[in-house]
Design a protein around this motif. Structure first.
Motif, PDB file in Angstrom:
ATOM      1  N   GLY A 155       0.798  -1.229   0.000  1.00  0.00           N
ATOM      2  CA  GLY A 155       0.000   0.000   0.000  1.00  0.00           C
ATOM      3  C   GLY A 155       0.824   1.269   0.000  1.00  0.00           C
ATOM      4  O   GLY A 155       0.568   2.187  -0.783  1.00  0.00           O
ATOM      5  N   SER A 156       1.835   1.348   0.904  1.00  0.00           N
ATOM      6  CA  SER A 156       2.618   2.582   0.996  1.00  0.00           C
ATOM      7  C   SER A 156       4.116   2.327   0.844  1.00  0.00           C
ATOM      8  O   SER A 156       4.912   3.248   1.003  1.00  0.00           O
ATOM      9  N   GLY A 157       4.487   1.090   0.543  1.00  0.00           N
ATOM     10  CA  GLY A 157       5.906   0.757   0.384  1.00  0.00           C
ATOM     11  C   GLY A 157       6.264   0.607  -1.084  1.00  0.00           C
ATOM     12  O   GLY A 157       5.401   0.475  -1.947  1.00  0.00           O
ATOM     13  N   THR A 158       7.552   0.590  -1.336  1.00  0.00           N
ATOM     14  CA  THR A 158       8.008   0.461  -2.722  1.00  0.00           C
ATOM     15  C   THR A 158       8.277  -1.001  -3.065  1.00  0.00           C
ATOM     16  O   THR A 158       8.413  -1.851  -2.181  1.00  0.00           O
ATOM     17  N   VAL A 159       8.404  -1.228  -4.371  1.00  0.00           N
ATOM     18  CA  VAL A 159       8.786  -2.561  -4.841  1.00  0.00           C
ATOM     19  C   VAL A 159      10.166  -2.917  -4.275  1.00  0.00           C
ATOM     20  O   VAL A 159      10.411  -4.032  -3.810  1.00  0.00           O
ATOM     21  N   GLN A 160      11.051  -1.944  -4.295  1.00  0.00           N
ATOM     22  CA  GLN A 160      12.415  -2.188  -3.808  1.00  0.00           C
ATOM     23  C   GLN A 160      12.407  -2.596  -2.331  1.00  0.00           C
ATOM     24  O   GLN A 160      13.111  -3.517  -1.910  1.00  0.00           O
ATOM     25  N   GLU A 161      11.558  -1.909  -1.562  1.00  0.00           N
ATOM     26  CA  GLU A 161      11.488  -2.195  -0.121  1.00  0.00           C
ATOM     27  C   GLU A 161      11.026  -3.632   0.122  1.00  0.00           C
ATOM     28  O   GLU A 161      11.575  -4.354   0.961  1.00  0.00           O
ATOM     29  N   MET A 162      10.023  -4.050  -0.654  1.00  0.00           N
ATOM     30  CA  MET A 162       9.525  -5.416  -0.481  1.00  0.00           C
ATOM     31  C   MET A 162      10.593  -6.424  -0.912  1.00  0.00           C
ATOM     32  O   MET A 162      10.849  -7.434  -0.250  1.00  0.00           O
ATOM     33  N   MET A 163      11.224  -6.119  -2.041  1.00  0.00           N
ATOM     34  CA  MET A 163      12.257  -7.022  -2.556  1.00  0.00           C
ATOM     35  C   MET A 163      13.396  -7.173  -1.539  1.00  0.00           C
ATOM     36  O   MET A 163      13.868  -8.281  -1.265  1.00  0.00           O
ATOM     37  N   GLU A 164      13.801  -6.056  -0.960  1.00  0.00           N
ATOM     38  CA  GLU A 164      14.941  -6.097  -0.036  1.00  0.00           C
ATOM     39  C   GLU A 164      14.597  -6.803   1.280  1.00  0.00           C
ATOM     40  O   GLU A 164      15.465  -7.412   1.906  1.00  0.00           O
ATOM     41  N   TRP A 165      13.342  -6.719   1.684  1.00  0.00           N
ATOM     42  CA  TRP A 165      12.966  -7.411   2.928  1.00  0.00           C
ATOM     43  C   TRP A 165      13.120  -8.921   2.751  1.00  0.00           C
ATOM     44  O   TRP A 165      13.675  -9.615   3.612  1.00  0.00           O
ATOM     45  N   VAL A 166      12.646  -9.402   1.598  1.00  0.00           N
ATOM     46  CA  VAL A 166      12.753 -10.839   1.333  1.00  0.00           C
ATOM     47  C   VAL A 166      14.234 -11.244   1.251  1.00  0.00           C
ATOM     48  O   VAL A 166      14.649 -12.273   1.801  1.00  0.00           O
ATOM     49  N   GLU A 167      15.042 -10.408   0.607  1.00  0.00           N
ATOM     50  CA  GLU A 167      16.485 -10.694   0.525  1.00  0.00           C
ATOM     51  C   GLU A 167      17.103 -10.693   1.931  1.00  0.00           C
ATOM     52  O   GLU A 167      17.899 -11.580   2.281  1.00  0.00           O
ATOM     53  N   TYR A 168      16.738  -9.711   2.735  1.00  0.00           N
ATOM     54  CA  TYR A 168      17.279  -9.586   4.100  1.00  0.00           C
ATOM     55  C   TYR A 168      16.999 -10.851   4.906  1.00  0.00           C
ATOM     56  O   TYR A 168      17.860 -11.371   5.609  1.00  0.00           O
ATOM     57  N   MET A 169      15.766 -11.344   4.774  1.00  0.00           N
ATOM     58  CA  MET A 169      15.378 -12.481   5.614  1.00  0.00           C
ATOM     59  C   MET A 169      15.923 -13.806   5.091  1.00  0.00           C
ATOM     60  O   MET A 169      16.255 -14.689   5.877  1.00  0.00           O
ATOM     61  N   THR A 170      16.033 -13.944   3.759  1.00  0.00           N
ATOM     62  CA  THR A 170      16.200 -15.308   3.235  1.00  0.00           C
ATOM     63  C   THR A 170      17.478 -15.560   2.443  1.00  0.00           C
ATOM     64  O   THR A 170      17.753 -16.699   2.087  1.00  0.00           O
ATOM     65  N   SER A 171      18.254 -14.530   2.148  1.00  0.00           N
ATOM     66  CA  SER A 171      19.433 -14.780   1.320  1.00  0.00           C
ATOM     67  C   SER A 171      20.615 -15.261   2.164  1.00  0.00           C
ATOM     68  O   SER A 171      20.937 -14.666   3.200  1.00  0.00           O
ATOM     69  N   GLY A 172      21.237 -16.319   1.684  1.00  0.00           N
ATOM     70  CA  GLY A 172      22.439 -16.834   2.349  1.00  0.00           C
ATOM     71  C   GLY A 172      23.712 -16.387   1.656  1.00  0.00           C
ATOM     72  O   GLY A 172      24.810 -16.783   2.041  1.00  0.00           O
ATOM     73  N   SER A 173      23.566 -15.574   0.600  1.00  0.00           N
ATOM     74  CA  SER A 173      24.744 -15.147  -0.179  1.00  0.00           C
ATOM     75  C   SER A 173      25.430 -13.958   0.489  1.00  0.00           C
ATOM     76  O   SER A 173      24.952 -13.425   1.485  1.00  0.00           O
ATOM     77  N   GLN A 174      26.551 -13.554  -0.151  1.00  0.00           N
ATOM     78  CA  GLN A 174      27.109 -12.252   0.206  1.00  0.00           C
ATOM     79  C   GLN A 174      26.297 -11.253  -0.601  1.00  0.00           C
ATOM     80  O   GLN A 174      26.380 -11.236  -1.831  1.00  0.00           O
ATOM     81  N   SER A 175      25.490 -10.482   0.042  1.00  0.00           N
ATOM     82  CA  SER A 175      24.667  -9.513  -0.693  1.00  0.00           C
ATOM     83  C   SER A 175      24.363  -8.373   0.269  1.00  0.00           C
ATOM     84  O   SER A 175      24.451  -8.550   1.493  1.00  0.00           O
ATOM     85  N   PRO A 176      24.020  -7.214  -0.262  1.00  0.00           N
ATOM     86  CA  PRO A 176      23.840  -6.055   0.636  1.00  0.00           C
ATOM     87  C   PRO A 176      22.878  -6.329   1.791  1.00  0.00           C
ATOM     88  O   PRO A 176      23.174  -6.016   2.947  1.00  0.00           O
TER      89      PRO A 176
END
Ligand code: AHR
Length: 516
Positions: A155-176
């Motif tokens: 509703g009030s968030g960006t596509v980038q914000e949603m994408m980064e949350w999923v990356e933050y929680m689930t990525s095991g790589s070296q990534s921002p």
């Protein structure tokens, strides 16, 4: 003397005192359980829960902070964790609700004393200090043994914000984002299977027409990625109750891109003027009748989904349901704090029977909400905690989790009052991995016991035992001074004779039988 005082109190409130002594002669019902025809698996996620940053659900109900005198583990209260572990909560939805579409997850990570605040505009306009964020929620899920179901901000968030949350929680790589998570103390990614792409986008999540939301879903969902070994089960925002056009539009436009489509349905004696604890028999049958409408609502959404998805790949996710009464007197109207009576227990029992029977399509449900909000499992008052009648129904019904549905046909007498009528008895049945058959039954009739005779076709039943939830009055509830007024007891008198089941369901009761 005490019962006389109760009687006068009830009469002065204009209530019919439906106590044990006005029980009338029994009525008869029959049950046929077809054990030779096991159906779909009852996904244990049907017994899921919902926790929002709303009133005292998260703050006080779950999170008390590490320095609290209330016993806690890393800020999360131990009594609530123990009660929820005992409940076998399979999945927990968070952070909202309406709150989800104004939640910015980056405000809830990092050192707590440096997290920015925000105003919780939907729920009382209180200041949210973001002390409970992603790490705290995941810790809570791990402590109670539940899978997380995250609801993202469309509703009030960006596509980038949603994408980064999923990356933050689930990525095991070296990534921002994975590196940021590590900096905040969590090396390993979490497993986040369930992700909702917006909440109530037809209302508090953005007031969108279905076509507009469907386009937004496709766009945001494209950037909800599967990182490392994590595989996301994508849940699109679904309909408000009977809005079948929403389901039609979403299935047509986005049905091939989502794994689940949600549905919200609340029943209340009216969101305007009805008490959770002071009600008449007319209010009792009205609410149970409203709750029973879930059968038609689920069936009709499922029929639409069947046309687009005959293989039933897309789950119907009833991620908000339950009773919505007036708040308790002298509490903040924005906090949705309500008591929970035997009436709420009946709503839970008959609704869970509906979900079980539709388990070919209903893959998850999340009652609203976990603690201190709406039809809660648990109520807290500072260091005190009580379990509600609804908690007990969830605990009794937990035997159905991941069991195979067995068709159960009931021929029930009608329970009616004035212009309202519902079947007195509802049922669902399942067989667990160990071969035990469980039958859950509700008797909505507050006056008549029901003598139920049952046949378990295809099974040589030899023994039956049962558990019962009832109470002295339709409006009985657990309070901080009388916490055990409504609690499960052993059901006496259930029998198997000549392979046939006979059991008496007391008036206004929920019963779970175990047959071997
Ligand atoms: O559960 C309370 C609210 O009800 C939720 O925030 C919202 O999604 C729904 O309208």
């Amino acid at each position: 003397m005490k019962s006389l005082v109760c009687l006068f109190a009830a009469l002065s409130l204009g209530l019919t005192p439906l106590l044990g002594q006005d029980t009338e002669s029994p009525l008869n019902a029959t049950l046929l359980v077809k054990t030779r025809q096991p159906g779909a698996l009852i996904n244990r996620n049907i017994y899921g829960q919902f926790s929002e940053h709303l009133g005292h659900c998260i703050y006080e109900g779950v999170w008390v902070g590490e320095d609290s005198p209330i016993p806690n583990t890393r800020g999360i209260r131990n009594d609530v964790v123990a009660a929820l572990k005992a409940l076998k909560v399979p999945v927990l939805r968070w952070p909202g609700g309406c709150f989800a579409d104004e939640y910015h997850w980056k405000d809830g990570i990092g050192p707590r004393d440096q997290r920015p605040s925000m105003i919780n505009t939907h729920w009382g306009g209180v200041t949210e200090n973001n002390a409970f964020g992603t790490h705290e929620f995941m810790d809570f899920c791990e402590q109670i043994g539940a899978q997380p179901y995250i609801c993202g901000n469309l509703g009030s968030g960006t596509v980038q914000e949603m994408m980064e949350w999923v990356e933050y929680m689930t990525s095991g790589s070296q990534s921002p984002m994975a590196d940021l998570r590590r900096k905040n103390g969590r090396e390993d990614p979490w497993k986040v299977r369930f992700f909702g792409v917006g909440n109530e986008s037809w209302g508090c999540g953005g007031d969108m027409p279905p076509e507009f939301y469907a386009q937004n879903f496709l766009r945001y969902n494209t950037f909800v990625k599967d990182y490392s070994a994590n595989r996301v089960y994508r849940i699109a925002c679904g309909a408000n109750g009977t809005d079948y056009k929403w389901t039609e539009t979403l299935m047509a436009a986005a049905g091939r891109h989502c794994n689940g489509l949600s549905l919200h349905y609340y029943c209340g004696t009216g969101r305007v003027s009805h008490s959770a604890t002071q009600f008449s028999e007319g209010d009792w049958i009205y609410l149970l009748n409203s709750a029973s409408r879930m059968e038609e609502i689920v069936s009709r959404h499922a029929q639409i989904m069947d046309r687009y998805d005959p293989e039933k790949k897309v789950g119907l996710i009833v991620d908000e349901w339950g009773t919505w009464h007036n708040v308790e007197p002298a509490t903040n109207p924005g906090f949705l704090y309500q008591q929970n009576t035997l009436r709420d227990a009946l709503v839970a029992g008959l609704t869970l029977n509906i979900f079980n029977r539709h388990c070919d399509r209903v893959q998850m449900a999340n009652i609203a909400q976990l603690v201190n909000v709406l039809q809660a499992m648990i109520l807290t008052d500072k260091e005190k905690m009580i379990l509600t009648p609804t908690y007990h129904v969830f605990e009794m019904y937990s035997v159905h989790q991941n069991a195979s549905l067995l068709p159960a046909d009931v021929a029930s007498p009608e329970y009616s009052l004035d212009d309202q009528a519902i079947p007195a008895v509802t049922a669902s049945a399942s067989r667990d991995n160990g071969g035990k058959v469980h039958i859950s039954l509700t008797n909505a009739d507050p006056h008549h016991p029901i003598n139920l005779s049952g046949v378990l076709d295809g099974m040589e039943a030899t023994s039956v035992s049962g558990r019962l939830l009832t109470a002295p009055a339709i409006y009985s509830y657990n309070s901080f001074t009388a916490p055990n007024t409504v609690q499960p007891a052993v059901l006496e008198g259930a029998k198997i004779e000549g392979g046939k089941l006979s059991v008496t369901l007391p008036p206004k009761s929920v019963v779970v039988l175990e047959v071997q």
